[in-house]
Design a protein around this motif. Structure first.
Motif, PDB file in Angstrom:
ATOM      1  N   ASN A   1       0.851  -1.165   0.000  1.00 35.63           N
ATOM      2  CA  ASN A   1       0.000   0.000   0.000  1.00 35.63           C
ATOM      3  C   ASN A   1       0.890   1.218   0.000  1.00 35.63           C
ATOM      4  OD1 ASN A   1      -1.736   2.043   0.764  1.00 35.63           O
ATOM      5  ND2 ASN A   1      -2.530   1.020   2.555  1.00 35.63           N
ATOM      6  N   SER A   2       1.286   1.726  -0.831  1.00 36.07           N
ATOM      7  CA  SER A   2       2.293   2.227  -1.680  1.00 36.07           C
ATOM      8  C   SER A   2       2.237   3.663  -2.111  1.00 36.07           C
ATOM      9  CB  SER A   2       2.180   1.402  -2.936  1.00 36.07           C
ATOM     10  OG  SER A   2       0.859   1.567  -3.358  1.00 36.07           O
ATOM     11  N   ILE A   3       1.088   4.265  -2.020  1.00 37.65           N
ATOM     12  CA  ILE A   3       0.991   5.656  -2.480  1.00 37.65           C
ATOM     13  C   ILE A   3       1.684   6.548  -1.444  1.00 37.65           C
ATOM     14  CG2 ILE A   3      -0.611   7.496  -3.150  1.00 37.65           C
ATOM     15  CD1 ILE A   3      -2.743   5.153  -3.345  1.00 37.65           C
ATOM     16  N   PRO A   4       2.608   7.420  -1.886  1.00 37.80           N
ATOM     17  CA  PRO A   4       3.235   8.313  -0.899  1.00 37.80           C
ATOM     18  C   PRO A   4       2.167   9.049  -0.080  1.00 37.80           C
ATOM     19  CG  PRO A   4       4.238   8.610  -3.053  1.00 37.80           C
ATOM     20  CD  PRO A   4       3.065   7.691  -3.243  1.00 37.80           C
ATOM     21  N   THR A   5       2.272   8.941   1.214  1.00 38.56           N
ATOM     22  CA  THR A   5       1.213   9.473   2.083  1.00 38.56           C
ATOM     23  C   THR A   5       1.804  10.164   3.301  1.00 38.56           C
ATOM     24  OG1 THR A   5      -0.236   7.631   1.408  1.00 38.56           O
ATOM     25  CG2 THR A   5      -0.884   8.850   3.376  1.00 38.56           C
ATOM     26  N   LEU A   6       1.319  11.368   3.557  1.00 40.94           N
ATOM     27  CA  LEU A   6       1.677  12.097   4.772  1.00 40.94           C
ATOM     28  C   LEU A   6       0.551  11.964   5.785  1.00 40.94           C
ATOM     29  CD1 LEU A   6       3.276  14.273   6.486  1.00 40.94           C
ATOM     30  CD2 LEU A   6       1.886  15.986   5.292  1.00 40.94           C
ATOM     31  N   ALA A   7       0.855  11.391   6.932  1.00 39.62           N
ATOM     32  CA  ALA A   7      -0.098  11.394   8.043  1.00 39.62           C
ATOM     33  C   ALA A   7       0.304  12.519   8.979  1.00 39.62           C
ATOM     34  CB  ALA A   7      -0.060  10.065   8.782  1.00 39.62           C
ATOM     35  N   PHE A   8      -0.651  13.364   9.334  1.00 37.73           N
ATOM     36  CA  PHE A   8      -0.315  14.461  10.250  1.00 37.73           C
ATOM     37  C   PHE A   8      -1.375  14.641  11.331  1.00 37.73           C
ATOM     38  CE2 PHE A   8      -3.155  17.880   8.639  1.00 37.73           C
ATOM     39  CZ  PHE A   8      -3.528  17.358   7.403  1.00 37.73           C
ATOM     40  N   PRO A   9      -0.920  15.003  12.552  1.00 42.27           N
ATOM     41  CA  PRO A   9      -1.868  15.309  13.621  1.00 42.27           C
ATOM     42  C   PRO A   9      -2.303  16.763  13.488  1.00 42.27           C
ATOM     43  CG  PRO A   9       0.346  15.539  14.455  1.00 42.27           C
ATOM     44  CD  PRO A   9       0.485  15.177  12.993  1.00 42.27           C
ATOM     45  N   SER A  10      -3.361  17.111  14.175  1.00 41.03           N
ATOM     46  CA  SER A  10      -3.790  18.506  14.187  1.00 41.03           C
ATOM     47  C   SER A  10      -2.818  19.299  15.075  1.00 41.03           C
ATOM     48  CB  SER A  10      -5.218  18.594  14.726  1.00 41.03           C
ATOM     49  OG  SER A  10      -5.542  19.940  14.971  1.00 41.03           O
ATOM     50  N   ILE A  11      -2.043  20.161  14.427  1.00 42.65           N
ATOM     51  CA  ILE A  11      -0.995  20.910  15.124  1.00 42.65           C
ATOM     52  C   ILE A  11      -1.620  21.938  16.095  1.00 42.65           C
ATOM     53  CG2 ILE A  11       1.039  22.421  14.795  1.00 42.65           C
ATOM     54  CD1 ILE A  11       1.335  19.593  13.512  1.00 42.65           C
TER      55      ILE A  11
END
Ligand code: AR6
Length: 231
Positions: A33-43
């Motif tokens: 599962n391969s698609i470049p992905t950014l996971a980010f928290p609510s800053i």
């Protein structure tokens, strides 16, 4: 530096060619599962006590601004609980603006366990950091430094020793880090958001003119950092 960035793009390419169905594999960065992905928290919206309505407007505004620049990559706002107020605000506002839900979505899970526990491979994760770029302090910062082990502390120090509000720093994660091996995380982007908590440094004392400006800068810097990795 050149060698490292070459290695990174080779790794990303490999990830890109791997079997999409293999999302349960635990073999790290080269699985799945391969698609470049950014996971980010609510800053800034938990320990730093930033207003959730204002933060959700800024998240959606910044996602809209950057979504055309990330190619096939994805942005994912993550929080720990199903009842997360910030996730529901952002989800509603993103839908109202018709933002492509394949490229931006909200997701419930521990940002340090997205692949192993939730089957979502994110090669890049963002951290809501402190100005010293040090472990501890609770929240997502403590969780990420704990999960990534000393490799992240060392790699972070090579890039920066402190951060000012609104700025971020991209840190390539060594393959020795458990977060790389188990979750396939190749980069951590530390972000320092505006602080509204009087018990923490640089409190803005409810100055939301300044606060919103800094939160916008923080997301711009974060998404620029991600664009630079994906490119
Ligand atoms: N996975 C996903 N989301 C999380 C996790 C996790 N493991 N842990 C927390 N969140 P916060 P801030 C969510 O307080 O407000 C630290 O002490 C959380 O529910 O981590 O920017 C640092 O050292 C919230 O939605 O960051 C700084 O001093 C979001 O992450 C200060 O807190 C951000 O919450 C930064 O405060």
């Amino acid at each position: 530096v050149l060698q490292r960035s070459k290695m990174d793009s080779a790794a990303l390419e490999k990830v890109g060619k791997s079997n999409e169905l293999d999302i349960t594999s635990t073999s790290g960065a080269n699985s799945a599962n391969s698609i470049p992905t950014l996971a980010f928290p609510s800053i800034s919206t938990a320990d730093f006590q930033f207003n959730l309505e204002k933060a959700s407007d800024i998240i959606v505004e910044k996602v809209e601004e950057f979504i055309g620049r990330i190619g096939k990559a994805r942005l994912v706002l993550v929080d720990l609980s199903q009842g997360s107020k910030i996730l529901s605000l952002v989800k509603t506002k993103a839908a109202q603006k018709n933002i492509d839900s394949n490229k931006f979505f909200t997701f419930v899970g521990d940002i340090t366990r997205l692949h192993s526990q939730r089957g979502l491979h994110c090669n890049v994760i963002a951290n809501a950091a402190n100005w010293r770029l040090k472990p501890g302090g609770g929240g997502v910062n403590a969780a990420i430094f704990k999960a990534a082990g000393s490799a992240l502390e060392i790699a972070t120090k090579e890039k920066a020793v402190s951060l000012s509000p609104g700025k971020s720093v991209v840190v390539p994660l060594p393959s020795s880090s458990p977060l790389f091996a188990r979750e396939g995380v190749t980069h951590v982007i530390h972000v320092l958001g505006p602080n509204m908590n009087p018990m923490r440094p640089d409190c803005l004392k409810d100055d939301y003119v300044q606060g919103c400006k800094i939160l916008r800068e923080a997301y711009s810097s974060l998404f620029e950092g991600f664009v630079s990795i994906v490119r």
